[in-house]
Design an enzyme around this catalytic site. Structure first.
Site, PDB file in Angstrom:
ATOM      1  N   ASP A  96      65.244  41.001  62.910  1.00  0.00           N
ATOM      2  CA  ASP A  96      65.115  39.432  61.819  1.00  0.00           C
ATOM      3  C   ASP A  96      63.865  39.335  61.365  1.00  0.00           C
ATOM      4  O   ASP A  96      64.073  38.142  60.764  1.00  0.00           O
ATOM      5  CB  ASP A  96      65.290  38.610  62.529  1.00  0.00           C
ATOM      6  N   GLU A 118      69.733  46.135  66.981  1.00  0.00           N
ATOM      7  CA  GLU A 118      69.338  44.855  67.399  1.00  0.00           C
ATOM      8  C   GLU A 118      70.170  43.601  67.177  1.00  0.00           C
ATOM      9  O   GLU A 118      69.576  42.568  66.065  1.00  0.00           O
ATOM     10  CB  GLU A 118      67.665  44.137  68.310  1.00  0.00           C
ATOM     11  N   GLU A 132      63.980  33.619  60.428  1.00  0.00           N
ATOM     12  CA  GLU A 132      64.973  35.385  61.182  1.00  0.00           C
ATOM     13  C   GLU A 132      66.466  35.117  61.630  1.00  0.00           C
ATOM     14  O   GLU A 132      66.379  35.819  61.028  1.00  0.00           O
ATOM     15  CB  GLU A 132      64.081  34.517  62.649  1.00  0.00           C
ATOM     16  N   ARG A 207      57.209  30.866  63.103  1.00  0.00           N
ATOM     17  CA  ARG A 207      56.514  29.733  62.346  1.00  0.00           C
ATOM     18  C   ARG A 207      57.242  27.945  62.606  1.00  0.00           C
ATOM     19  O   ARG A 207      56.203  27.237  62.192  1.00  0.00           O
ATOM     20  CB  ARG A 207      57.976  30.422  61.108  1.00  0.00           C
TER      21      ARG A 207
HETATM   22  C1  UD1 Z   1      56.439  37.360  62.979  1.00  0.00           C
HETATM   23  C2  UD1 Z   1      57.939  37.503  62.635  1.00  0.00           C
HETATM   24  C3  UD1 Z   1      58.605  36.571  63.618  1.00  0.00           C
HETATM   25  C4  UD1 Z   1      58.535  37.590  65.080  1.00  0.00           C
HETATM   26  C5  UD1 Z   1      56.767  37.723  65.088  1.00  0.00           C
HETATM   27  C6  UD1 Z   1      56.084  38.256  66.292  1.00  0.00           C
HETATM   28  C7  UD1 Z   1      58.674  37.275  59.830  1.00  0.00           C
HETATM   29  C8  UD1 Z   1      58.726  35.643  58.986  1.00  0.00           C
HETATM   30  N1  UD1 Z   1      57.870  36.335  61.452  1.00  0.00           N
HETATM   31  O1  UD1 Z   1      56.155  35.941  62.567  1.00  0.00           O
HETATM   32  O2  UD1 Z   1      60.479  36.617  63.281  1.00  0.00           O
HETATM   33  O3  UD1 Z   1      58.411  36.536  66.198  1.00  0.00           O
HETATM   34  O4  UD1 Z   1      56.053  38.324  63.905  1.00  0.00           O
HETATM   35  O5  UD1 Z   1      55.005  37.899  66.919  1.00  0.00           O
HETATM   36  O6  UD1 Z   1      58.643  38.233  59.905  1.00  0.00           O
HETATM   37  N2  UD1 Z   1      48.112  38.443  61.756  1.00  0.00           N
HETATM   38  C9  UD1 Z   1      46.734  39.424  62.939  1.00  0.00           C
HETATM   39  N3  UD1 Z   1      46.810  40.408  63.039  1.00  0.00           N
HETATM   40  C10 UD1 Z   1      48.376  40.742  63.294  1.00  0.00           C
HETATM   41  C11 UD1 Z   1      49.297  39.993  63.192  1.00  0.00           C
HETATM   42  C12 UD1 Z   1      48.947  38.408  62.869  1.00  0.00           C
HETATM   43  O7  UD1 Z   1      45.505  38.883  61.767  1.00  0.00           O
HETATM   44  O8  UD1 Z   1      48.211  41.698  63.943  1.00  0.00           O
HETATM   45  C13 UD1 Z   1      47.829  36.632  61.450  1.00  0.00           C
HETATM   46  C14 UD1 Z   1      47.312  36.209  60.327  1.00  0.00           C
HETATM   47  O9  UD1 Z   1      46.707  35.793  59.837  1.00  0.00           O
HETATM   48  C15 UD1 Z   1      49.147  36.824  59.444  1.00  0.00           C
HETATM   49  C16 UD1 Z   1      49.801  35.211  60.486  1.00  0.00           C
HETATM   50  O10 UD1 Z   1      49.070  35.868  61.406  1.00  0.00           O
HETATM   51  O11 UD1 Z   1      48.856  35.640  58.409  1.00  0.00           O
HETATM   52  C17 UD1 Z   1      51.044  35.717  60.622  1.00  0.00           C
HETATM   53  O12 UD1 Z   1      51.771  36.433  60.848  1.00  0.00           O
HETATM   54  P1  UD1 Z   1      53.215  37.153  60.278  1.00  0.00           P
HETATM   55  O13 UD1 Z   1      53.611  38.243  60.092  1.00  0.00           O
HETATM   56  O14 UD1 Z   1      53.394  36.583  59.265  1.00  0.00           O
HETATM   57  O15 UD1 Z   1      54.549  35.623  60.532  1.00  0.00           O
HETATM   58  P2  UD1 Z   1      54.609  35.713  62.522  1.00  0.00           P
HETATM   59  O16 UD1 Z   1      54.344  34.645  63.118  1.00  0.00           O
HETATM   60  O17 UD1 Z   1      53.201  36.722  63.541  1.00  0.00           O
END
Ligand code: UD1
Ligand code: UDP
Length: 373
Positions: A96, A118, A132, A207
């Site tokens: 999702d 899933e 999601e 989020r």
């Molecule tokens: C995403 C998914 C969520 C999932 C989660 C798992 C969407 C909208 N959200 O949310 O469904 O539950 O992943 O963890 O698809 N960042 C890093 N390095 C990384 C990963 C993240 O620096 O390896 C930081 C970055 O600043 C990024 C922020 O985390 O902008 C958020 O990452 P993002 O993928 O946008 O959203 P998640 O909250 O991780």
């Protein structure tokens, strides 16, 4: 030979898709390709390394502070060329996330069949979890193959009018991933720090919880820990800088909690297996902890994983400070309440989901996983 491309981009998708990549690579009638979007960077690479999966394509779209528009449009634009070049017979997406939705949409535009791993999890509230619930419902409209982890997930799809012949009950591939992770002789410096204390395992990242709900969670956890000095907590924190700031604001100076960098999936499962209880808003951890008989307080208002609630190992405690505080405290004080939640059960799969999915893609007979019937 059927060309199957798996596309994923975040940590949880990778944990649940890498075992499938490795199973498909064993199959003679299937050519397996992997495209990662790089929606996550470090947290994705950690998983790829663990499962020895080397992607054929990496869109590397992550940027700090990315929003939903950034992720969606960058993937949609970048994946087009990959799909047009490879022309896969089927693209598999997972769950999702924005990677899942954008990839399925790109496939729809190019009329490439989609398989949804899933499939069928629902809260029926498109704002919870956000975004999601929308993502998985939208992918459900597009997908031709629906690999539902449980009977209940399949029932959700049937109720939405999906053709029953395109729904396969496979179990969740995370249970396949878990088969080899937990070891009796596992050690970790953080577990040595826990020593004889009772270990509380914490994660938080959703989020929709960013802002006041996350501050509430941290405040409630801190209050309880400070009342019970015999407990210690470990919190491998998500890389999102906004979450890091909230944790620093609320938890710094509390010497019963260690906030550490994200841990590898083998470490994570071993931590889960050794904790006293878990507080989380994670989806995947709700599926994993029941296997180890560890009570989970789910810091959310809704869950798409009611099987664990029915089995008694998960309890939804919302995101209000007092409710989290009261529920957490109850489990530390009331042994009966704790014992009622602490029994191993596995409503999410039997560890053979990847084999079933590979069999279906090869056109072999498949027997639905039916433990939950
Ligand atoms: C995403 C998914 C969520 C999932 C989660 C798992 C969407 C909208 N959200 O949310 O469904 O539950 O992943 O963890 O698809 N960042 C890093 N390095 C990384 C990963 C993240 O620096 O390896 C930081 C970055 O600043 C990024 C922020 O985390 O902008 C958020 O990452 P993002 O993928 O946008 O959203 P998640 O909250 O991780
Ligand atoms: N996980 C991990 N390291 C961590 C925290 C979690 O490997 O530091 C694993 C966990 O075992 C589970 C998955 O990541 O398999 C859950 O990911 P997350 O909570 O980020 O996403 P969700 O499942 O909520 O989409």
């Amino acid at each position: 030979m059927k060309k199957v491309m798996l596309v994923f981009g975040t940590r949880p998708e990778a944990i649940k898709m890498c075992p499938l990549v490795n199973e498909l690579k064993k199959r003679k009638k299937i050519q397996t390709l992997v495209c990662v979007t790089g929606q996550h960077r470090q947290m994705l690479d950690q998983v790829l390394e663990t499962f020895n999966v080397v992607p054929d394509y990496d869109l590397s779209i992550m940027k700090q502070g990315q929003n939903l528009f950034d992720i969606t449009t960058n993937i949609l634009n970048d994946i087009k060329a990959v799909l047009e070049k490879e022309k896969p017979d089927i693209v598999l997406v997972h769950g999702d996330t924005s990677t899942t939705f954008s990839t399925a949409l790109a496939c729809f535009y190019l009329q490439i069949p989609v398989g949804h791993v899933e499939a069928g999890l629902r809260t029926k509230n498109i704002y919870s979890p956000f975004p999601e619930e929308f993502n998985r419902q939208a992918v459900g409209i597009i997908s031709q193959y629906n690999f539902a982890p449980t009977q209940r997930a399949a029932d959700n799809l049937i109720r939405e009018g999906k053709n029953i012949n395109n729904i396969y009950i496979t179990g969740n591939t995370v249970i396949d991933a878990m088969k080899h992770t937990v070891k009796a002789d596992y050690t970790h410096p953080e577990l040595e720090w826990i020593g004889d204390a009772k270990f509380i395992f914490i994660t938080a990242h959703r989020r929709e919880n960013i802002g006041e709900p996350m501050h509430n969670m941290f405040r409630a956890i801190r209050r309880v820990l400070e009342e019970y000095p015999e407990y210690k907590a470990i919190y491998p924190i998500h890389m999102n800088p906004v979450i890091r700031k909230a944790a620093k604001d609320e938890l710094s100076g509390c010497n019963q909690i260690h906030i550490i960098e994200p841990i590898g999936v083998f470490d994570c499962h071993n931590f889960e297996a050794r904790c006293h209880l878990c507080l989380t808003d994670s989806g995947g951890i709700q599926e994993e902890c029941p296997s180890y008989g560890k009570p989970v307080l789910v810091m959310r208002d809704t869950t798409e994983r009611p099987e664990g609630v029915e089995a008694g190992t998960l309890r939804l405690v919302g995101t209000k400070e007092e409710t989290i505080y009261n529920n957490f405290k109850e489990l530390l004080e009331n042994q009966d309440a704790y014992n009622k939640m602490a029994h191993a059960c596995n409503p999410y799969g039997d560890g053979h989901a990847c084999e079933r999915i590979a069999d279906i893609l090869e056109g072999k007979e498949y027997v639905a996983w039916n433990v939950c019937k």
